[in-house]
Design a protein around this motif. Structure first.
Motif, PDB file in Angstrom:
ATOM      1  N   ARG A 157      26.065  52.467  22.148  1.00  0.00           N
ATOM      2  CA  ARG A 157      26.837  53.652  21.778  1.00  0.00           C
ATOM      3  C   ARG A 157      26.926  54.582  22.992  1.00  0.00           C
ATOM      4  O   ARG A 157      26.088  54.520  23.893  1.00  0.00           O
ATOM      5  CB  ARG A 157      26.222  54.381  20.584  1.00  0.00           C
ATOM      6  CG  ARG A 157      24.825  54.881  20.772  1.00  0.00           C
ATOM      7  CD  ARG A 157      24.207  55.298  19.441  1.00  0.00           C
ATOM      8  NE  ARG A 157      22.859  55.809  19.600  1.00  0.00           N
ATOM      9  CZ  ARG A 157      22.555  57.094  19.735  1.00  0.00           C
ATOM     10  NH1 ARG A 157      23.528  57.999  19.725  1.00  0.00           N
ATOM     11  NH2 ARG A 157      21.299  57.487  19.887  1.00  0.00           N
ATOM     12  N   THR A 158      27.958  55.422  23.007  1.00  0.00           N
ATOM     13  CA  THR A 158      28.196  56.310  24.139  1.00  0.00           C
ATOM     14  C   THR A 158      27.577  57.676  23.879  1.00  0.00           C
ATOM     15  O   THR A 158      27.898  58.336  22.880  1.00  0.00           O
ATOM     16  CB  THR A 158      29.707  56.471  24.398  1.00  0.00           C
ATOM     17  OG1 THR A 158      30.273  55.192  24.672  1.00  0.00           O
ATOM     18  CG2 THR A 158      29.951  57.398  25.575  1.00  0.00           C
ATOM     19  N   LEU A 159      26.690  58.104  24.777  1.00  0.00           N
ATOM     20  CA  LEU A 159      26.097  59.436  24.697  1.00  0.00           C
ATOM     21  C   LEU A 159      26.997  60.382  25.495  1.00  0.00           C
ATOM     22  O   LEU A 159      26.952  60.413  26.730  1.00  0.00           O
ATOM     23  CB  LEU A 159      24.681  59.417  25.273  1.00  0.00           C
ATOM     24  CG  LEU A 159      23.686  58.445  24.604  1.00  0.00           C
ATOM     25  CD1 LEU A 159      22.319  58.546  25.279  1.00  0.00           C
ATOM     26  CD2 LEU A 159      23.568  58.724  23.116  1.00  0.00           C
ATOM     27  N   VAL A 160      27.823  61.117  24.767  1.00  0.00           N
ATOM     28  CA  VAL A 160      28.807  61.978  25.429  1.00  0.00           C
ATOM     29  C   VAL A 160      28.125  63.006  26.311  1.00  0.00           C
ATOM     30  O   VAL A 160      28.579  63.295  27.430  1.00  0.00           O
ATOM     31  CB  VAL A 160      29.699  62.670  24.382  1.00  0.00           C
ATOM     32  CG1 VAL A 160      30.692  63.601  25.068  1.00  0.00           C
ATOM     33  CG2 VAL A 160      30.435  61.625  23.547  1.00  0.00           C
ATOM     34  N   TRP A 161      27.015  63.552  25.829  1.00  0.00           N
ATOM     35  CA  TRP A 161      26.316  64.584  26.608  1.00  0.00           C
ATOM     36  C   TRP A 161      25.811  64.019  27.943  1.00  0.00           C
ATOM     37  O   TRP A 161      25.875  64.688  28.985  1.00  0.00           O
ATOM     38  CB  TRP A 161      25.146  65.167  25.818  1.00  0.00           C
ATOM     39  CG  TRP A 161      24.045  64.178  25.523  1.00  0.00           C
ATOM     40  CD1 TRP A 161      23.913  63.404  24.423  1.00  0.00           C
ATOM     41  CD2 TRP A 161      22.938  63.863  26.390  1.00  0.00           C
ATOM     42  NE1 TRP A 161      22.793  62.616  24.514  1.00  0.00           N
ATOM     43  CE2 TRP A 161      22.174  62.884  25.723  1.00  0.00           C
ATOM     44  CE3 TRP A 161      22.523  64.313  27.643  1.00  0.00           C
ATOM     45  CZ2 TRP A 161      21.012  62.347  26.265  1.00  0.00           C
ATOM     46  CZ3 TRP A 161      21.365  63.783  28.198  1.00  0.00           C
ATOM     47  CH2 TRP A 161      20.623  62.815  27.504  1.00  0.00           C
ATOM     48  N   LEU A 162      25.327  62.760  27.922  1.00  0.00           N
ATOM     49  CA  LEU A 162      24.861  62.128  29.152  1.00  0.00           C
ATOM     50  C   LEU A 162      26.022  61.895  30.117  1.00  0.00           C
ATOM     51  O   LEU A 162      25.904  62.138  31.332  1.00  0.00           O
ATOM     52  CB  LEU A 162      24.183  60.795  28.821  1.00  0.00           C
ATOM     53  CG  LEU A 162      23.670  59.970  30.006  1.00  0.00           C
ATOM     54  CD1 LEU A 162      22.648  60.754  30.806  1.00  0.00           C
ATOM     55  CD2 LEU A 162      23.085  58.646  29.524  1.00  0.00           C
ATOM     56  N   GLN A 163      27.145  61.457  29.588  1.00  0.00           N
ATOM     57  CA  GLN A 163      28.329  61.228  30.413  1.00  0.00           C
ATOM     58  C   GLN A 163      28.781  62.511  31.090  1.00  0.00           C
ATOM     59  O   GLN A 163      29.095  62.527  32.288  1.00  0.00           O
ATOM     60  CB  GLN A 163      29.444  60.647  29.545  1.00  0.00           C
ATOM     61  CG  GLN A 163      30.630  60.103  30.318  1.00  0.00           C
ATOM     62  CD  GLN A 163      31.651  59.476  29.390  1.00  0.00           C
ATOM     63  OE1 GLN A 163      31.779  59.876  28.225  1.00  0.00           O
ATOM     64  NE2 GLN A 163      32.383  58.486  29.879  1.00  0.00           N
ATOM     65  N   ARG A 164      28.785  63.617  30.324  1.00  0.00           N
ATOM     66  CA  ARG A 164      29.237  64.900  30.897  1.00  0.00           C
ATOM     67  C   ARG A 164      28.247  65.440  31.926  1.00  0.00           C
ATOM     68  O   ARG A 164      28.650  65.932  32.988  1.00  0.00           O
ATOM     69  CB  ARG A 164      29.432  65.903  29.763  1.00  0.00           C
ATOM     70  CG  ARG A 164      30.638  65.585  28.880  1.00  0.00           C
ATOM     71  CD  ARG A 164      30.741  66.570  27.733  1.00  0.00           C
ATOM     72  NE  ARG A 164      31.913  66.287  26.900  1.00  0.00           N
ATOM     73  CZ  ARG A 164      32.176  66.917  25.764  1.00  0.00           C
ATOM     74  NH1 ARG A 164      31.351  67.859  25.304  1.00  0.00           N
ATOM     75  NH2 ARG A 164      33.265  66.600  25.080  1.00  0.00           N
ATOM     76  N   VAL A 165      26.956  65.350  31.608  1.00  0.00           N
ATOM     77  CA  VAL A 165      25.943  65.857  32.539  1.00  0.00           C
ATOM     78  C   VAL A 165      26.007  65.094  33.864  1.00  0.00           C
ATOM     79  O   VAL A 165      25.996  65.691  34.947  1.00  0.00           O
ATOM     80  CB  VAL A 165      24.535  65.748  31.917  1.00  0.00           C
ATOM     81  CG1 VAL A 165      23.463  65.994  32.975  1.00  0.00           C
ATOM     82  CG2 VAL A 165      24.374  66.751  30.791  1.00  0.00           C
TER      83      VAL A 165
END
Length: 567
Positions: A157-165
């Motif tokens: 699954r994609t961790l959006v917060w990790l991608q943005r950080v």
């Protein structure tokens, strides 16, 4: 330095051969690591892809890089082992991260495994940075991999917060560099006091030079490669020359295209970030020399990954293009053989560099230097030695005509003409020119060596008629650079050798001045101890040993001090 010490211990009379073979071995090991790293990147970025195809593509990346003639100067120029080892440990860290990160993207990772990988990355970063400072870029490259390849995926699954950080963290160093360019701090500006170009000129020129690096990687024209690229023109502003603006525009467009295509072809964005991040220190704000081929040793891998990725896409569209890859490898191998042959002989290499860069003062100077060394070969006939000496003088003169402030060329011309009957008047003219240059030029490292040659010539007897003027030149340099230990050491040497019985109190003042400037100075302490020993002044010897040891807080000179007691 540890690896050089091991080579010296193993090599004995074959030391030079051992040096080169070690560098070649490291180059092959780096290529081996690049294969495994590329295979993981290709599997993740070109998914879905057959594992056997990924292996062949990774082999193509590694083979292109190992055989690329641009890497010859890094591998066969022994001191550039620092760039090799830094790349080795950076790749080891990147491969470790990618291998585990691909697993975490599918099933997540437990805390113990994450901590273990983090500790390995810290170790590899430490080893890379202590091989060469730009090894610190390992952390930034890890962020680029996370942003471009894994995109925050964790346990399917994609961790959006990790991608943005991670996206913000990848951009942050670029923002910091832009801020340092607009409002440069002292740690950036201080080195430009010793350069003949400004911070703005260097950054603008690098916009063009980095495209030149890309050109070499895509089209390895060995006729333009050289150790010396000091003939490159500076970019005074965006319009002078106009190619500076074109280069900036091209970088912006390429990065915009790579960003837009980041989901369809993530290898493009990753490869370009890999290249730019790899160049961010040596081709960035720091006031280093403008162009060196070895700076592409690690960054060039990113461009070659893009090349192989594009080749893969083309072969899927046109399978008949498949043999093209083998043809490219054969051409690159041939160019590699040509360049290795050039590097197999000093005189051949310097001759080739002059042919490739006739407007380079350094290329002309070093060819003259090699010819002068040839002239000192006792096995040559007298006529051959004279011919070589006059040929050396010609290339020194070309270097001077290209750069009238080239101190190395001026000193060489002076030393030659001082020794040749009938040219004493010209020698005095060169000395006048030298005196003018040292009063205005920002002295570089190569200029220091030239000053040493000049002083040695004056003190050694070959240039005795002008000894007083040479010592005056040295005094002017001491006044211009009062905190430079190098010129202080030369002045100490000159005072000590200029008279049969040098004033011991005057020489002791040099020791005090040296301590005031920069702590311990092995050159002066060793010379003082030697002087004291010749007059059997044991108290003076031990006094200098104690002062030397007391000032050596990091114990770097313990070996040199210990050896004094065995002579």
């Amino acid at each position: 330095m540890l690896s050089f010490a091991v080579n010296a211990w193993l090599g004995n009379e074959h030391f030079l051969l051992i040096l080169k073979l070690t560098n070649v071995f490291i180059h092959i090991v780096v290529g081996w690591l690049l294969y495994f790293f590329s295979k993981e990147i290709i599997r993740c970025s070109l998914s879905p892809i057959d594992s056997r195809v990924a292996e062949w593509l990774a082999f193509a990346v590694a083979a292109l890089w190992v055989l690329h003639p641009l890497n010859v100067s890094t591998t066969l120029y022994a001191v550039q082992r620092m760039a090799q080892l830094s790349a080795l440990f950076v790749l080891a860290g990147l491969y470790t991260f990618v291998r585990y990160r691909a697993r975490w993207a599918r099933r997540g990772g437990d805390p113990g495994e994450i901590v273990a990988v983090a500790l390995w990355l810290v170790l590899f970063c430490y080893l890379a940075t202590y091989s060469k400072e730009n090894g610190i870029l390992l952390g930034w490259l890890l962020l680029a991999i996370e942003y471009c390849i894994f995109k925050g995926e964790w346990a399917n699954r994609t961790l959006v917060w990790l991608q943005r950080v991670v996206g913000h963290m990848v951009l942050l160093p670029f923002v910091v560099m832009l801020a340092c360019y607009l409002w440069p701090p002292e740690f950036v500006t201080w080195i430009y006091q010793h350069r003949e170009f400004t911070l703005e000129e260097r950054v603008l020129t690098q916009l063009r030079i980095t495209w030149g690096y890309v050109g070499w990687l895509l089209y390895p024209d060995v006729s333009s490669m050289s150790l010396h690229h000091d003939d490159v023109s500076l970019s005074r502003d965006l319009l002078s020359p106009i190619t500076t603006l074109y280069s900036l525009t091209a970088w912006v467009l390429v990065m915009l295209v790579a960003f837009v295509l980041r989901n369809r072809f993530p290898l493009l964005l990753f490869g370009m970030l890999f290249f730019l991040i790899g160049h961010s220190i040596e081709s960035g704000l720091l006031g280093l020399e403008m162009v060196y081929e070895h700076r592409n040793y690690l960054p060039g891998m990113g461009v070659l990954m893009i090349v192989v990725g594009v080749y893969y896409r083309l072969c899927r569209w046109r399978p008949d293009l498949l043999p093209l890859g083998l043809g490219v490898l054969l051409v690159v191998s041939s160019l590699l053989a040509v360049r290795v042959w050039e590097w197999s002989d000093n005189l051949r290499l310097s001759s080739r560099m002059v042919n490739n860069h006739p407007l380079s003062p350094r290329a002309n100077y070093f060819h003259g230097f090699n010819l002068q060394r040839l002239a000192s070969n006792a096995q040559l006939t007298e006529s051959a030695r004279i011919e070589a000496m006059y040929a050396a003088r010609y290339f020194y003169h070309v270097a001077y005509e290209l750069d009238s402030d080239d101190l190395a060329a001026l000193v060489s011309l002076y030393v030659i003409d001082e020794r040749v009957p009938g040219k004493r008047e010209e020698a005095e003219g060169w000395l006048n020119q030298i005196q003018q240059v040292v009063t205005k030029k920002k002295m570089q490292q190569s200029d220091k060596y030239a000053v040493q040659v000049l002083v040695d010539c004056a003190l050694g007897g070959a240039c005795t008629p002008h000894r007083d003027r040479v010592l005056q030149i040295l005094l002017e340099l001491r006044q211009r650079y009062p905190t430079e230990l190098y010129y202080l050491n030369l002045q100490y040497k000159a005072v000590r050798l200029s008279t049969a019985e040098a004033d011991s109190e005057a020489l002791a003042e040099f020791v005090l001045e040296s301590n005031r400037i920069g702590g311990t100075n092995p050159a002066i302490y060793a010379a003082e101890i030697d002087r004291c020993s010749k007059v059997a002044d044991v108290e003076c010897m031990y006094s200098n040993v104690i002062s030397w040891f007391a000032g050596d807080h990091r114990r770097r000179d313990v070996g040199a001090i210990n050896r004094l007691f065995y002579h």
